[in-house]
Design an enzyme around this catalytic site. Structure first.
Site, PDB file in Angstrom:
ATOM      1  CG  HIS A 635       6.443 -12.650   2.729  1.00 36.99           C
ATOM      2  ND1 HIS A 635       7.033 -13.614   3.929  1.00 36.99           N
ATOM      3  CD2 HIS A 635       6.197 -13.456   1.796  1.00 36.99           C
ATOM      4  CE1 HIS A 635       7.281 -14.608   3.248  1.00 36.99           C
ATOM      5  NE2 HIS A 635       6.742 -14.658   2.204  1.00 36.99           N
ATOM      6  CG  ASP A 688       7.572 -12.116   7.048  1.00 40.70           C
ATOM      7  OD1 ASP A 688       6.420 -11.765   6.754  1.00 40.70           O
ATOM      8  OD2 ASP A 688       8.104 -12.965   6.368  1.00 40.70           O
ATOM      9  N   GLY A 780       6.281 -20.659  -1.331  1.00 37.30           N
ATOM     10  CA  GLY A 780       4.982 -21.447  -0.966  1.00 37.30           C
ATOM     11  C   GLY A 780       4.681 -22.099   0.241  1.00 37.30           C
ATOM     12  CB  SER A 782       6.000 -18.000   2.652  1.00 35.60           C
ATOM     13  OG  SER A 782       7.224 -17.512   1.966  1.00 35.60           O
ATOM     14  N   GLY A 783       4.852 -18.560   5.620  1.00 32.24           N
ATOM     15  CA  GLY A 783       3.799 -18.478   6.595  1.00 32.24           C
ATOM     16  C   GLY A 783       3.502 -19.732   7.283  1.00 32.24           C
TER      17      GLY A 783
HETATM   18  C1  4AZ Z   1       9.480 -17.897  -0.493  1.00 33.51           C
HETATM   19  O1  4AZ Z   1       9.786 -17.234  -1.441  1.00 33.51           O
HETATM   20  C2  4AZ Z   1      10.425 -18.366   0.459  1.00 33.51           C
HETATM   21  N1  4AZ Z   1      14.782 -20.839   1.706  1.00 33.51           N
HETATM   22  C3  4AZ Z   1      10.312 -18.904   1.604  1.00 33.51           C
HETATM   23  C4  4AZ Z   1      11.417 -19.640   2.240  1.00 33.51           C
HETATM   24  C5  4AZ Z   1      12.685 -19.646   1.789  1.00 33.51           C
HETATM   25  C6  4AZ Z   1      12.999 -18.927   0.597  1.00 33.51           C
HETATM   26  C7  4AZ Z   1      11.840 -18.367  -0.266  1.00 33.51           C
HETATM   27  C8  4AZ Z   1      13.906 -20.120   2.437  1.00 33.51           C
HETATM   28  O2  4AZ Z   1       8.485 -18.041  -0.066  1.00 33.51           O
END
Ligand code: 4AZ
Length: 831
Positions: A635, A688, A780, A782-783
């Site tokens: 994503h 993902d 932020g 993520s990944g």
């Molecule tokens: C995001 O938006 C995100 N609580 C990543 C992880 C989580 C929520 C949002 C997990 O990148």
């Protein structure tokens, strides 16, 4: 033909620079002539000494001047201010700087200022000139810029003389020249706003929404070295509401920033906020003025240009819905907020609520966020509940009770620096029965009876989890708490008194105790089936030749029934291939936003990568798996409206980074390829995961190392402690962390997680978190990696993927399950 070859002599000309050294010159025939030529040399020497002495004297003089008098060299100082003119009525022509009326009044103001400064010696000596920038209503407010040439040693004295002009407000009215005025307020111009080339936008018209956009938005990043100012005005009796729809600036406010003023000039004592970085739509940025004027300024420097912002300025009637505040609140319960909540409250505001009930419990359920620099003193902005003053960041669980049926709540904001305000609920209670139909916590909160003894700390002081009678689906802890049964015998002390970890091996003869407390027949051990439900009966089974999906497969084809045999320091495969691990998952040193985390130590998570949009800010995390490859979330690499994130050229990866403000310390790599998983589903976030190939391989160092990839059969059972790391938001809707954050969470049982997440969990997702809330990955992160230790090395258990908000109770973080993608990673990268 070369002339030398022709027997000709060569005489070098002054223009011949590269003449040949082998060339011979004609010998001097008259030596006396040559002697004579030495005469002018002696005179020259004397002249040289004189010139040298002069130069020396000059240098000495310059040095003396430089060191002795330099401190009194004059610098240009600018002061922005406003003057409240009481002897004039506002006229429409004052809106137009080219009108005769504007220019006449401006001239009078400049004369007036010269007169004021002439009465203060500290100012008169250094005053240069003033210009009037704008007028606004009330009667007439004149905004001006005054220029002084001040010796460095006198700067503080001039600053203090300028600020003492404000004392004029205590005189009812001064008459001087032809103007009467009762207030002069000024402050030094922010030097960052002086350095830049200025551009002024046209004044806005009252009565219709105005689009305020950074230059070139949204097609190009904003330009370098720019100061742009928007003077916003509406009709008297109205206020200006400024709502940012997009806000994406450099993270470092000292480079690029937006300042919003409750004024028409950049007067620092009228500043509402200075903002930089990124604000997501979940974290709306919006301001409201106290009067009918507002100034928005954008300042950028030469490096790092970002997309910029788009805001809408609208005229709102003072006291209209959402902006009004105070009054009498009646009834058994209700909610009230500061004006403009959850956007920023206006400056210079006072609201007073009187809450009248038969008996009252005042229950502030949301955080109080105040702009005061020093929480505790509550001098600038505050909420006062009866006698108690609240300011700074106040916990969402803050509770104030009154001992009568009336409660007074006052919200006060001063003239500068605003914040998000507060949201509060109140409810009444009978002193003899404080929580009708609810459970009374020790801290006087009331919670639903359903939440009692459910394994979660709902009161905030755990009092709802004490003295419980647990039903059969729960573990009865000796200390009176109940915990979910699936935590029994999982090796983790969930009760806090180890009750859930006792009697885990009380099985009959011929039976085997599983890790989760279940008893199975001994013969079921190592039969290739997960009879225990936690695979503990398939551990330590020795080499096997019949492989199942849950067996580790050695390089020589042999299958190991022992769970997670790879890189555990023990040779399980006869060919030793299970210990063929290279350098992965090892840290160089021994170590004794993530929401609810803490600062990591440099080098603690050497596989952590920060992915930046090229020349822009951090947006996602990633993990190093080899010199050439990173793993991130699919994503993160989906094209969005502005950036083609699927293209390798859109990215830069920082490896070995700790502090986002010290990018220069990290190894920066561009990308050659971005490979999202072919089955990534953007609606369900299934699969993902994505791979990134680096344009140039990375050099491993103490702070840059790969993490181990778990084999397809690797299991991270529920209850396993794992780590999340990243520079993401440190609270839901908040901004990213400067320094890498780490937090410890646990793997959550998939069935439990699926029911908590409304059936959205697929077999390619792993849940991890702290179900009572407070610790989680967030925007932020993520990944980035979900790292798990096997005692020897760290393994990439998951990739941060999604969640329902951040750190909410019963809402774990969701991660892509890396073992499920092991074969794909091998196929794509060879790693
Ligand atoms: C995001 O938006 C995100 N609580 C990543 C992880 C989580 C929520 C949002 C997990 O990148």
């Amino acid at each position: 033909m070369d002339p030398m070859d022709a027997g000709m002599r060569y005489t070098p000309k002054s223009s011949d620079r590269d003449w040949d050294q082998a060339v011979t010159f004609l010998p001097a025939t008259d030596s006396a002539k040559l002697e004579k030529k030495k005469g002018p040399g002696r005179v020259g020497a004397i002249l040289g000494v004189v010139v040298f002495a002069c130069v020396l004297a000059l240098i000495t003089g310059l040095l003396v001047w430089h060191f002795h008098f330099r401190k009194d060299q004059k610098t240009l100082k600018m002061y922005n201010g406003y003057m409240h003119i009481t002897s004039q009525e506002f006229q429409a022509a004052y809106e137009n700087p080219n009108s005769t009326e504007f220019q006449t009044l401006a001239k009078q103001v400049v004369t007036q200022l010269r007169d004021i400064y002439s009465k203060t010696p500290a100012l008169s000596k250094y005053y240069v000139d003033s210009t009037v920038q704008a007028f606004s209503q009330g009667s007439v407010v004149a905004y001006y810029l005054s220029e002084f040439h001040v010796p460095a040693s006198q700067e503080a004295a001039v600053d203090s003389a300028i600020s003492s002009l404000e004392n004029l407000k205590y005189q009812r009215s001064l008459q001087s020249g032809s103007l009467m005025f009762d207030r002069v307020v000024a402050s030094a111009v922010d030097p960052r706003m002086l350095r830049k080339r200025s551009k002024f936008s046209a004044n806005t018209q009252p009565n219709r929404p105005i689009l305020v956009e950074s230059p070139d938005f949204p097609n190009f990043p904003y330009p370098s070295n720019t100061l742009v100012q928007w003077q916003l005005k509406t009709e008297p009796g109205n206020v200006i509401q400024l709502d940012f729809q997009t806000f994406y600036l450099e993270n470092e406010c000292k480079n690029d920033f937006v300042k919003v003023y409750d004024s028409l000039a950049a007067i620092e004592s009228r500043i509402m906020a200075e903002k930089c970085g990124y604000y997501s739509p979940n974290d709306p940025l919006g301001f409201i003025s106290s009067g009918n004027i507002m100034l928005v300024t954008l300042v950028t420097n030469e490096e790092g240009n970002y997309p910029g912002f788009r805001a809408m300025a609208t005229q709102v009637a003072r006291g209209s819905q959402g902006m009004s505040c105070g009054g009498t609140l009646k009834g058994n319960s209700g909610t009230f907020t500061s004006p403009n909540y959850p956007k920023y409250y206006p400056p210079n505001t006072r609201c007073e609520w009187t809450i009248e009930v038969r008996q009252l419990l005042f229950n502030a359920v949301s955080a109080f966020m105040m702009s005061v620099g020093q929480p505790g003193l509550c001098q600038n902005d505050y909420v006062q509940v009866n006698e108690e003053k609240l300011c700074g960041s106040v916990s969402a669980n803050k509770l104030v009770t009154s001992s009568s049926n009336e409660m007074k709540v006052v919200f006060y904001s001063d003239g500068s620096l605003v914040d998000r305000g507060f949201n509060a609920t109140f409810s009444s209670f009978e002193p003899t029965n404080p929580c009708p139909d609810k459970f009374l916590c020790n801290n006087k909160r009331c919670v639903s009876h359903d939440l009692r003894c459910d394994g979660w700390n709902d009161c905030g002081d755990s009092s709802d989890e004490k003295g419980c009678k647990c039903d059969s689906s729960m573990i009865s802890c000796r200390n009176g708490m109940c915990k979910p049964m699936f935590w029994k015998c999982d090796g983790i002390d969930d009760c806090g008194d180890r009750t859930d970890e006792m009697n885990c091996a009380s099985c009959k003869a011929g039976e085997l105790a599983c890790g989760n407390g279940k008893c199975i027949l001994e013969k079921q051990k190592c039969d290739g089936r997960d009879d225990c439900g936690d695979k503990s009966d398939e551990v330590d089974c020795g080499p096997k030749t019949v492989c199942t999906a849950s067996n580790y497969k050695c390089k020589n084809g042999e299958c190991i029934t022992k769970q997670n045999p790879e890189c555990d320091g023990e040779k399980d495969c006869t060919d030793g291939s299970d210990e063929d691990c290279g350098d992965c998952g090892l840290k160089a040193f021994k170590f004794s936003r993530v929401v609810g985390g803490q600062d990591a130590v440099v080098g603690e998570w050497p596989w952590q990568v920060s992915l930046h949009i090229k020349n822009s800010i951090h947006v996602c995390g990633a993990s190093i798996i080899s010199e050439h490859w990173l793993v991130t979330a699919a994503h993160c690499v989906q094209d969005d409206a502005k950036v083609r994130l699927s293209q390798p050229g859109s990215w830069e990866a920082y490896l070995g980074l700790h502090d986002q403000k010290q990018l220069e310390v990290a190894q920066k790599r561009y990308l050659k390829r971005v490979i999202p998983h072919p089955n990534y589903n953007e609606y369900t976030f299934d699969n993902d995961i994505a791979l990134m190939e680096l344009e140039q391989p990375v050099t491993f160092t103490d702070t840059i190392r790969p993490i181990c990839l778990p084999s397809a059969s690797y299991d991270f059972p529920a209850g396993t402690t794992v780590w999340i790391t990243g520079w993401g938001a440190t609270r839901e809707g908040g901004s990213g962390a400067k320094v890498l954050q780490k937090a410890q969470v646990r793997i959550i049982n998939s069935t439990v997680c699926d029911s908590l997440m409304d059936g959205q969990i697929t077999s390619r997702m792993t849940c991890a978190g702290v179900l009572s809330g407070g610790v989680d990955a967030c925007q932020g992160d993520s990944g980035g990696p979900l790292s798990s230790s096997n005692g020897e090395r760290m393994f990439l258990a998951g990739v941060v993927s999604w969640g329902d908000g951040c750190a909410r109770r019963n809402k774990p973080g969701i991660y892509s399950t890396v073992p499920k993608f092991r074969a794909w990673i091998k196929e794509m990268t060879g790693v």
